[in-house]
Write an enzyme that holds these catalytic residues in place. Structure first.
Site, PDB file in Angstrom:
ATOM      1  N   ASP A   9     -32.263  -6.478 -29.577  1.00 11.28           N
ATOM      2  CA  ASP A   9     -30.955  -8.348 -29.844  1.00 11.28           C
ATOM      3  C   ASP A   9     -30.894  -8.541 -30.596  1.00 11.28           C
ATOM      4  OD1 ASP A   9     -30.683 -10.538 -28.381  1.00 11.28           O
ATOM      5  OD2 ASP A   9     -32.156 -11.276 -29.857  1.00 11.28           O
ATOM      6  N   GLU A  11     -28.843 -11.253 -33.913  1.00 11.59           N
ATOM      7  CA  GLU A  11     -27.857 -12.609 -33.445  1.00 11.59           C
ATOM      8  C   GLU A  11     -26.937 -12.798 -34.167  1.00 11.59           C
ATOM      9  OE1 GLU A  11     -29.269 -15.173 -31.373  1.00 11.59           O
ATOM     10  OE2 GLU A  11     -31.137 -14.337 -31.269  1.00 11.59           O
ATOM     11  N   GLU A  54     -21.917 -24.122 -33.624  1.00 10.11           N
ATOM     12  CA  GLU A  54     -22.749 -24.316 -31.864  1.00 10.11           C
ATOM     13  C   GLU A  54     -23.629 -22.852 -32.060  1.00 10.11           C
ATOM     14  OE1 GLU A  54     -19.918 -23.666 -32.509  1.00 10.11           O
ATOM     15  OE2 GLU A  54     -18.892 -25.357 -31.581  1.00 10.11           O
ATOM     16  N   HIS A 155     -33.728 -19.391 -30.161  1.00 13.39           N
ATOM     17  CA  HIS A 155     -33.084 -17.723 -30.266  1.00 13.39           C
ATOM     18  C   HIS A 155     -33.672 -17.042 -31.684  1.00 13.39           C
ATOM     19  CE1 HIS A 155     -30.407 -17.567 -26.142  1.00 13.39           C
ATOM     20  NE2 HIS A 155     -31.512 -18.854 -26.232  1.00 13.39           N
ATOM     21  N   ASP A 160     -37.235 -12.439 -29.194  1.00 12.85           N
ATOM     22  CA  ASP A 160     -36.531 -12.246 -27.918  1.00 12.85           C
ATOM     23  C   ASP A 160     -36.876 -10.368 -27.796  1.00 12.85           C
ATOM     24  OD1 ASP A 160     -35.840 -14.623 -28.151  1.00 12.85           O
ATOM     25  OD2 ASP A 160     -33.609 -14.256 -28.110  1.00 12.85           O
TER      26      ASP A 160
END
Length: 234
Positions: A9, A11, A54, A155, A160
């Site tokens: 994963d 980010e 965001e 997250h 994750d």
């Protein structure tokens, strides 16, 4: 040959790498023959740009936190050596792979696409095939497969990946049983099947073989039934 999978994963500073967004965190969990090895990979990266508000709301990683972290080119080869030759297990793989391909391309050092180094399995596509018309984000899958995600308030790439590893193993293993007594008016998600995960370290099942006398009695009974025993027909 051992099957090596990397549950991965990332980010990022924002959604679209074509708009200049970059990876800020990579988290990977290694599976070998469907067993967690503990040989994980985790790094934060200075993206050399600000994250969108965001995005920060989603992952909670601030611009200030990333200022002293390594640049991607400083971890690129170590990361590639870690994933090379493995099957990557990613939820919504096009997003993460798109960002990875962008990061390697920005180095301008002849790196190829991720698919040239690794096979890629998209668990979002898998979940949509298994559960059409239902929510298939990671939180929904945790509820569906009874995977603990209580620590997932934001997250995070490594967390994750750890959660996705459990979800992936649940989706591709365990035992499915028909729930014949369930009310037909209940939601389709729980209507026909329930997954029960089996302990991979459980003791092997005891196999009892028929004795010679029992086998002889069985054959004599089949002889009485005669031609109706279709499985004995030549």
């Amino acid at each position: 040959m051992a099957r090596r999978q990397i549950v991965l994963d990332t980010e990022t500073t924002g959604i679209d790498p074509k708009q200049g967004h970059r990876i800020i965190e990579i988290g990977c969990v290694e599976l070998v023959n469907r067993r967690l090895t503990g040989n994980n990979f985790h790094v934060y990266i200075n993206p050399q740009r600000k994250s969108e508000e965001e995005a920060i709301d989603v992952h909670g990683i601030t611009n200030e936190f990333l200022r002293d972290k390594p640049l991607f080119h400083q971890i690129a080869q170590e990361f590639l050596d870690y994933i090379k030759g493995a099957e990557l297990v990613i939820h919504n793989a096009p997003f993460d792979v798109g960002h990875m391909d962008n990061e390697f391309a920005l180095l301008n050092q002849g790196y190829q696409k991720t698919h040239d180094y690794c096979q890629v399995l998209d668990t979002l596509k898998m979940a949509r095939d298994l559960h059409p018309g239902q929510k298939n984000n990671l939180d929904a899958l945790c509820r569906r497969y009874d995977v603990d995600n209580a620590k997932r308030t934001l997250h995070g790439a490594l967390l994750d990946s750890e959660i996705l590893a459990d979800v992936y193993l649940a989706m591709t293993g365990g035992q499915v049983k028909l729930n014949l007594n369930q009310n037909k008016n209940q939601g389709s998600e729980q209507q026909q099947k329930e997954l029960r995960r089996l302990n991979p370290n459980r003791a092997p099942l005891l196999v009892l073989h028929a004795s010679s006398d029992e086998q002889l009695a069985h054959e004599e009974r089949l002889n009485i039934v005669g031609s109706q025993c279709l499985w004995r027909a030549e």
